[in-house]
Design a protein around this motif. Structure first.
Motif, mmCIF file in Angstrom:
data_model
loop_
_atom_site.group_PDB
_atom_site.id
_atom_site.type_symbol
_atom_site.label_atom_id
_atom_site.label_comp_id
_atom_site.label_asym_id
_atom_site.label_seq_id
_atom_site.Cartn_x
_atom_site.Cartn_y
_atom_site.Cartn_z
ATOM 1 N N TRP A 85 19.643 -70.241 -20.347
ATOM 2 C CA TRP A 85 19.791 -68.878 -20.845
ATOM 3 C C TRP A 85 18.604 -68.462 -21.706
ATOM 4 O O TRP A 85 18.072 -67.376 -21.546
ATOM 5 N N GLU A 86 18.227 -69.373 -22.622
ATOM 6 C CA GLU A 86 17.197 -69.018 -23.602
ATOM 7 C C GLU A 86 15.847 -68.685 -22.965
ATOM 8 O O GLU A 86 15.025 -68.004 -23.573
ATOM 9 N N ARG A 87 15.618 -69.123 -21.748
ATOM 10 C CA ARG A 87 14.362 -68.800 -21.062
ATOM 11 C C ARG A 87 14.237 -67.306 -20.773
ATOM 12 O O ARG A 87 13.143 -66.799 -20.544
ATOM 13 N N TYR A 88 15.356 -66.617 -20.750
ATOM 14 C CA TYR A 88 15.371 -65.199 -20.399
ATOM 15 C C TYR A 88 15.442 -64.270 -21.611
ATOM 16 O O TYR A 88 15.293 -63.056 -21.457
ATOM 17 N N TYR A 89 15.663 -64.821 -22.803
ATOM 18 C CA TYR A 89 15.845 -63.989 -23.990
ATOM 19 C C TYR A 89 14.597 -63.193 -24.363
ATOM 20 O O TYR A 89 14.677 -62.025 -24.723
ATOM 21 N N ALA A 113 29.657 -70.396 -27.812
ATOM 22 C CA ALA A 113 28.526 -70.108 -26.918
ATOM 23 C C ALA A 113 27.821 -68.825 -27.351
ATOM 24 O O ALA A 113 26.584 -68.768 -27.392
ATOM 25 N N LEU A 114 28.599 -67.802 -27.702
ATOM 26 C CA LEU A 114 27.999 -66.542 -28.138
ATOM 27 C C LEU A 114 27.280 -66.713 -29.477
ATOM 28 O O LEU A 114 26.194 -66.167 -29.675
ATOM 29 N N LEU A 119 22.234 -66.780 -32.779
ATOM 30 C CA LEU A 119 21.404 -67.505 -33.736
ATOM 31 C C LEU A 119 19.986 -67.777 -33.217
ATOM 32 O O LEU A 119 19.122 -68.216 -33.971
ATOM 33 N N ASP A 120 19.748 -67.511 -31.932
ATOM 34 C CA ASP A 120 18.420 -67.725 -31.370
ATOM 35 C C ASP A 120 17.479 -66.608 -31.860
ATOM 36 O O ASP A 120 17.765 -65.425 -31.684
ATOM 37 N N ASP A 121 16.365 -66.994 -32.475
ATOM 38 C CA ASP A 121 15.430 -66.025 -33.051
ATOM 39 C C ASP A 121 14.859 -65.044 -32.034
ATOM 40 O O ASP A 121 14.490 -63.921 -32.393
#
Length: 200
Positions: A85-89, A113-114, A119-121
């Protein structure tokens, strides 16, 4: 003269493109949502529910609204796929988090999960829309109950555009309202996350 006309044509046919990531646990109805969005906005029949398989990797759907292109990226929700997921943020303009409101046993897992997403910068300032899906099911948690469970996460969102909406991806209820909300928010958030300019 040709290069002038060609340049003018390219300028006049440029438009904004936005990327919206659809995430959530497996079996939340993300792909059904994407199929319903395509059905509503493109006027084409989506895949029938019995033909929708769990997403392994990525499903993509594109629609045009108000002269802009909206690209939806539906990502797999199985635990081992959540790491992608984080690759697309970094390049997304909004996040849709789909919750299976008919499965209260997994609601805590869903909240965790949400929370990890928030919390991802790299998602700082990105509009977040949480969709309480499967509201057509008799055992579905009501919107108020879902909001209560996710209240602590909502506090962390701060001033960012965020909302919780009830939908039924299967029946299409609330789907257009959700997309309209997203389109308005990505337009308002241009300074924070500028659109990609594409040629028609």
């Amino acid at each position: 003269m040709y290069s002038f006309l060609s340049g003018l044509y390219k300028h006049l046919t440029r438009r904004e493109a936005y990327y919206i990531v659809i995430i959530g646990l497996d079996n939340a109805g993300k792909t059904t949502l994407l199929e319903r969005i395509k059905s509503i906005f493109l006027g084409v029949p989506g895949l029938p529910p019995e033909r929708i398989a769990p997403t392994v990797g990525l499903n993509i759907g594109r629609i045009d609204i108000g002269g802009a292109r909206i690209n939806f990226q539906d990502l797999g929700g199985q635990t081992d796929l959540q790491t992608i997921w984080e690759r697309y943020y970094r390049e997304c303009h909004a996040i849709v988090f789909v919750v299976d409101s008919s499965d209260p046993e997994r609601i805590e897992e869903c909240r965790d999960a949400l929370e990890k997403v928030i919390l991802d910068d790299t998602v700082e300032g990105v509009p977040v829309l949480m969709l309480a899906n499967k509201q057509d099911m008799p055992q579905a948690l009501k919107l108020e109950s879902i909001k209560e469970i996710f209240n602590k996460i909502a506090e962390r969102l701060g001033a960012r555009d965020s909302r919780v909406l009830p939908i039924s991806a299967l029946e299409g209820t609330g789907v257009k309202d959700a997309v309209d909300w997203l389109f308005l928010r990505v337009q308002r958030n241009k300074v924070n996350r500028p659109p990609i300019i594409i040629s028609q």
